[in-house]
Design a protein around this motif. Sequence first.
Motif, PDB file in Angstrom:
ATOM      1  N   THR A 169      33.232  38.227  31.751  1.00 47.20           N
ATOM      2  CA  THR A 169      32.595  37.640  32.939  1.00 47.20           C
ATOM      3  C   THR A 169      31.188  38.212  33.102  1.00 47.20           C
ATOM      4  N   VAL A 170      30.187  37.362  33.380  1.00 46.94           N
ATOM      5  CA  VAL A 170      28.808  37.831  33.559  1.00 46.94           C
ATOM      6  C   VAL A 170      28.282  37.346  34.909  1.00 46.94           C
ATOM      7  N   SER A 171      27.766  38.275  35.721  1.00 46.45           N
ATOM      8  CA  SER A 171      27.180  37.935  37.026  1.00 46.45           C
ATOM      9  C   SER A 171      25.812  38.590  37.143  1.00 46.45           C
ATOM     10  N   GLY A 172      24.996  38.134  38.116  1.00 46.05           N
ATOM     11  CA  GLY A 172      23.671  38.732  38.302  1.00 46.05           C
ATOM     12  C   GLY A 172      23.309  38.834  39.769  1.00 46.05           C
ATOM     13  N   MET A 208      42.443  53.032  42.297  1.00 42.38           N
ATOM     14  CA  MET A 208      41.988  52.408  41.033  1.00 42.38           C
ATOM     15  C   MET A 208      42.042  50.879  41.161  1.00 42.38           C
ATOM     16  N   THR A 209      40.946  50.246  40.832  1.00 41.83           N
ATOM     17  CA  THR A 209      40.922  48.786  40.852  1.00 41.83           C
ATOM     18  C   THR A 209      41.812  48.256  39.727  1.00 41.83           C
ATOM     19  N   ASP A 210      42.538  47.213  40.018  1.00 39.24           N
ATOM     20  CA  ASP A 210      43.334  46.549  38.985  1.00 39.24           C
ATOM     21  C   ASP A 210      42.371  46.018  37.937  1.00 39.24           C
ATOM     22  N   SER A 211      42.593  46.381  36.684  1.00 43.07           N
ATOM     23  CA  SER A 211      41.626  46.019  35.642  1.00 43.07           C
ATOM     24  C   SER A 211      41.595  44.518  35.390  1.00 43.07           C
ATOM     25  N   THR A 212      42.510  43.766  35.986  1.00 43.11           N
ATOM     26  CA  THR A 212      42.440  42.315  35.820  1.00 43.11           C
ATOM     27  C   THR A 212      41.494  41.686  36.843  1.00 43.11           C
ATOM     28  N   ASP A 213      41.083  42.442  37.865  1.00 47.20           N
ATOM     29  CA  ASP A 213      40.086  41.940  38.810  1.00 47.20           C
ATOM     30  C   ASP A 213      38.698  42.237  38.278  1.00 47.20           C
ATOM     31  N   HIS A 214      37.727  41.472  38.696  1.00 44.26           N
ATOM     32  CA  HIS A 214      36.350  41.742  38.313  1.00 44.26           C
ATOM     33  C   HIS A 214      35.606  42.317  39.506  1.00 44.26           C
ATOM     34  N   HIS A 215      34.723  43.299  39.211  1.00 43.84           N
ATOM     35  CA  HIS A 215      34.038  43.998  40.292  1.00 43.84           C
ATOM     36  C   HIS A 215      33.093  43.095  41.064  1.00 43.84           C
ATOM     37  N   HIS A 216      32.550  42.064  40.413  1.00 41.18           N
ATOM     38  CA  HIS A 216      31.557  41.226  41.107  1.00 41.18           C
ATOM     39  C   HIS A 216      32.171  40.563  42.342  1.00 41.18           C
ATOM     40  N   GLU A 217      33.494  40.427  42.382  1.00 47.13           N
ATOM     41  CA  GLU A 217      34.104  39.825  43.575  1.00 47.13           C
ATOM     42  C   GLU A 217      33.941  40.755  44.790  1.00 47.13           C
ATOM     43  N   GLN A 218      34.064  42.069  44.568  1.00 45.29           N
ATOM     44  CA  GLN A 218      33.816  43.014  45.651  1.00 45.29           C
ATOM     45  C   GLN A 218      32.355  42.988  46.080  1.00 45.29           C
TER      46      GLN A 218
END
Lengths: 198, 198, 198, 198, 198, 198, 198, 198
Positions: free
Chosen positions: B169-172, D1-11
């Motif tokens: 996944t890529v975001s900016g 710990m964040t679930d590694s299946t989530d992506h940080h950009h959502e936070q």
Amino acid sequence: MTDSTDHHHEQVDTTVAERDDWARRRRKGIPTGENLLVIACMDERIPVEKALGLELGDAQIFRNAGGKVTDDVIRSAALTTNFFDTDEIIVINHTDCGMMSAANEDVREGLEAQVGDLDSATLDPSLPELSIGDADLLDWVKMTDDIDEACAAQVEYLRQSEFIPDDVTVSGYVYEVESGHLREPNGRIAEEISERQA
Amino acid sequence: MTDSTDHHHEQVDTTVAERDDWARRRRKGIPTGENLLVIACMDERIPVEKALGLELGDAQIFRNAGGKVTDDVIRSAALTTNFFDTDEIIVINHTDCGMMSAANEDVREGLEAQVGDLDSATLDPSLPELSIGDADLLDWVKMTDDIDEACAAQVEYLRQSEFIPDDVTVSGYVYEVESGHLREPNGRIAEEISERQA
Amino acid sequence: MTDSTDHHHEQVDTTVAERDDWARRRRKGIPTGENLLVIACMDERIPVEKALGLELGDAQIFRNAGGKVTDDVIRSAALTTNFFDTDEIIVINHTDCGMMSAANEDVREGLEAQVGDLDSATLDPSLPELSIGDADLLDWVKMTDDIDEACAAQVEYLRQSEFIPDDVTVSGYVYEVESGHLREPNGRIAEEISERQA
Amino acid sequence: MTDSTDHHHEQVDTTVAERDDWARRRRKGIPTGENLLVIACMDERIPVEKALGLELGDAQIFRNAGGKVTDDVIRSAALTTNFFDTDEIIVINHTDCGMMSAANEDVREGLEAQVGDLDSATLDPSLPELSIGDADLLDWVKMTDDIDEACAAQVEYLRQSEFIPDDVTVSGYVYEVESGHLREPNGRIAEEISERQA
Amino acid sequence: MTDSTDHHHEQVDTTVAERDDWARRRRKGIPTGENLLVIACMDERIPVEKALGLELGDAQIFRNAGGKVTDDVIRSAALTTNFFDTDEIIVINHTDCGMMSAANEDVREGLEAQVGDLDSATLDPSLPELSIGDADLLDWVKMTDDIDEACAAQVEYLRQSEFIPDDVTVSGYVYEVESGHLREPNGRIAEEISERQA
Amino acid sequence: MTDSTDHHHEQVDTTVAERDDWARRRRKGIPTGENLLVIACMDERIPVEKALGLELGDAQIFRNAGGKVTDDVIRSAALTTNFFDTDEIIVINHTDCGMMSAANEDVREGLEAQVGDLDSATLDPSLPELSIGDADLLDWVKMTDDIDEACAAQVEYLRQSEFIPDDVTVSGYVYEVESGHLREPNGRIAEEISERQA
Amino acid sequence: MTDSTDHHHEQVDTTVAERDDWARRRRKGIPTGENLLVIACMDERIPVEKALGLELGDAQIFRNAGGKVTDDVIRSAALTTNFFDTDEIIVINHTDCGMMSAANEDVREGLEAQVGDLDSATLDPSLPELSIGDADLLDWVKMTDDIDEACAAQVEYLRQSEFIPDDVTVSGYVYEVESGHLREPNGRIAEEISERQA
Amino acid sequence: MTDSTDHHHEQVDTTVAERDDWARRRRKGIPTGENLLVIACMDERIPVEKALGLELGDAQIFRNAGGKVTDDVIRSAALTTNFFDTDEIIVINHTDCGMMSAANEDVREGLEAQVGDLDSATLDPSLPELSIGDADLLDWVKMTDDIDEACAAQVEYLRQSEFIPDDVTVSGYVYEVESGHLREPNGRIAEEISERQA
């Protein structure tokens, strides 16, 4: 207590001007607090400013895989040393670097599995003309054999580059992830101090 | 209170093992806490972890002049996505970037003053074979016209690259140095909220 | 260590006297620490003292809808500048002000829905004689088109008023709710630093 | 710990959206945290939010000389109760108010010394049509005789005003500058608890 | 850094000697830090040291019901002023004192319900000879009518007593439990600053 | 977040009422938090609340020279146990008490030097009728021979007094100034733990 | 602000050198900060550095059962005084020491239950030749009768030893576990200050 | 809030009893919090409790030159394991130990310079009968060749000793003074993670 003959808006004006300087720092050509560029690895365990005793604003920080000198390092260092008064570069390499975790052939196989033919792959999607000619792709990947030798070598590459003014100072350190401290290259002491002095 | 039937060395053993995992993280192939690589500018005003709400150890951080996608970005991203389980990339560009502070010709003149003939200059002192063919050196320097457009473009370059698996996944985001906060590209609100709503 | 030849009640007397001065400050005609009156908007996001670098006790703070100069501002400023030694006024307007959130006609319709005939409405229930003659009620409501122009205009109104001594200094700033900082009117930089310098 | 299946950009997206809501709060018609407007005096000793147990963002705060209901209070209260969901108003008057520090004639003399003929003076420089007809200028100045009676009166004026919806709750308190606490009007206890109970 | 020619035990000896002085302070005849005795009420709401700006060790603190001068106050004050160098006494009375909460006859009835015949009751179980002759038991109970007058009276009783040397300074304050501050007797300001100045 | 259907003035009303309860605690007959009266010495080294693990407001604190039961202790204890619900008394005596620092005859001589004829001296200047009949003035002064015995004795005097209801609990402790801790009377351990166990 | 003519690597070099000194302190023969060796008991309640007002790095700390002088104390003290510049020794014994908790015969019985024949037991498994000849094993166990006398005796043993240079200073203190403070041997005051001064 | 039916002296009694337990811990035979004895070096750089994650009171701590098993270690361990319920021993040796800083012959020469004839020297001034027979004095000094081997050896000596019950658990760790962390013996990683993985 403020002297009642002074007006408070003068203090506010100063604060507003300082923030303006911070926000337009590049536009105004203001250098970093230390006139310093750091080159470090992108490893998540390296607290670059803290390791060097720096505050936010003190130094520009270039980070890539391995903390290796690449054309991107030269591009970035050329811009800051020639246009923003930077006159010192510090390279930080670190123990347990991922660049020491696999053999060249394992890396080659892994990349081929993703890319297919490595010779025809586009190295820079925003600059397709960039190529490495007849060199081996592994030379571009820049794996590491010994972290102390690697650190000393990066310092030399920077000192040689024609893009970087001669009066720029270049130094290098190894960050030990096991202790959280910097050392000089080849300054590792753990082995030595566990045995009887010769 | 520890149960007196337990022995304390078991607690010490656990602590020693956790530190060992931290020190040999790359060697053991342990990914970052967030499986995340951040691409950001090397500007000294960008507190990368803090801006993203991250802790040390959560993400690998690549930084260069401008936060631009280069062959070094591709090299570094290829290694971490193919060998260390990284499955997300976030690009951070920022306002008042030094890459917007000069016209292309001023940059060309400045580099020529340092280097001499740019066409024959060595771009990577550790890989002399690296060249940009007939491209203009300014294409390699990668100055910026508009920070919001630039941010969106870097995301696209990464999505296109054959070196990076499709499921990454890529975001900016754009970091505003004047406010200390992130915004979506083209999400700048300062102009809008200073005037009467249409 | 207190000199044992002094008596402690002298220290207590001093403390008691200082508190008495604080509690009877208006009655004794003691001016503010900065001889300063601030005019600001009543918006809940504006930390007035903090934005100006002030402590409690440093300044009197007038706040109304929009931070606009009204007859109440003139009344309040007249009292403090003529009777309490205030010699400086700072006006603070802010981005995203509610006074910019609707067209004049929408405001008129909304108030008519509440009040009925606006021309016969009592504007000040404690002073029914107060009227605006033939002026439009929207001129009394004082909506804003551009926050920078509005800020500069309020400064001018205060400078013109015959109720305020000529030697009172008047300044104005815009508080950016998006960044939490003050700027000079027309000093907004967000647009500028997102694009290449001309 | 964040679930590694989530992506940080959502936070990050959530954080960016929350800041956008704060910065465009008026434009989006978001009410205050408490749907509350406070009317208080501009005296520099009144920490309005702290006295009421509020945080920044909880309430809009109107402040003028004396914390009196004026046409500006009605204007400001009309806008927020009719357009921004405010459904509660709290009035705070305070002991040792400057509005109790002089006799009406002393105020009249002081203003005439500055303005000249008070009857022809412009009360609102941005709305010259505003006038008080045959009323005495001192009625417009609104000096105070007794702070407890004044507080109760302001509550009544607000309850009467046709500009303010009937379902808006209005309360009043006296802030004691000598103790730093609020009390109900006519709730002063200092005299009472210094003497023997009847 | 300690000079390596000094020995650490000298520092330890000093610390040990200081603690010994603290532990044997009465035995060694060391006076309080301020040579001060405070007479206060036993009410649980009175932070005696804090109200006076004192630290532990600065003053001896006598407390009884009402902070009234009794034979026990004279006994205690006589000992410290004649044998321990105390040369200052501060009396603290307070608003809302329990000694003002009931009429004399209610107190008499309450005590009779517990004791029976008050005239024959033993006032001091460790000194049965102590009596008040023909005086009314309520004179021994010492209820209060007005806290400011009571405070001034206690100061006078102490100044008169032949047990206390003439060069001892005596002062008195009223502690307001509603504000948490001291005031001079008859210095109550709450009433005054709630009404227009004469 | 407050429910927007609640009005903030209800929270303010609660706070105002709680403060009113604190300020009129005696007038309203509210007992202490622990229904507790402490009898302690007036020595400056005794942090009474801290030694007992109490907070301000938890207990009434009577303090005199020696922490001895006097007619003033009986007067004060009678009032709080019969009128304010106090149902527990704790006596605290302490090591190195000034009451153990001199022989009876030395005290007598010192007081005579100040007062002259002790037999005719007024013991209570506000109640001249108070006398000790044929008792020795030293019985009134109440010097101490052994702090542990003295502590136990004070507990007994309080248990005997007819002024104090039978269901009031009375306990006693010795505060060691050398260690800063309480012990039971006769619970001193310092001697014992310095020698071999029998 | 660092002078921009200095290079940051000089500061880093200093930090790296200081850490190197810490890590190789013994190898480089660097003495402790106070040139001090402390001899204390191994009891878990003794905070040795804190009791002496020391920081980590200030002193070497020998601890054994009882804080007694043994051949191991002599061995350790001989090494540090002859090879590492230590010129001061402080002995700390403490009240309630386990060495006072049993009679010699109880200890003998307990050890025999574990070991069997004490005369043939190996006292040092790494040096089987070590023996105590005809001495009683209880002389080797070194139980304590009186902690003050024991403390004074250990100081004497150290002063006598031929392994320790004559110019080494030796002092001794008793740590009171009941108060948390040091005292001079025979400086216990608890008994004394509980009774009337002779 | 304490239930008003409880009496506060019960809480005080509990506190007094807990302190009594602490002060007479050895006399009452109370074991350490972890039933643990630590054997460590007397080096001033070792924060023993912190390195093991312990609090004051958790463990007894024996420290001597080198953290070596001596007859004093056996004496101390025998007492605590047989009489105070200790059932675990942890040995901590450390890098850069002074015991590795000199060759045996240099140590011998240094001691002879101080003592004279080593064979006739008194090893324990309080137990002159203690001797090492025909063993070399250097065997008694116990210098170290390799810290990891030394640590493992001390564990074995303790496991072998007939003075220590068989069910006592014995473990050993090396404390790295360069990193401030513990490791397993032979767990040093510094060398390994500075070079390419085989």
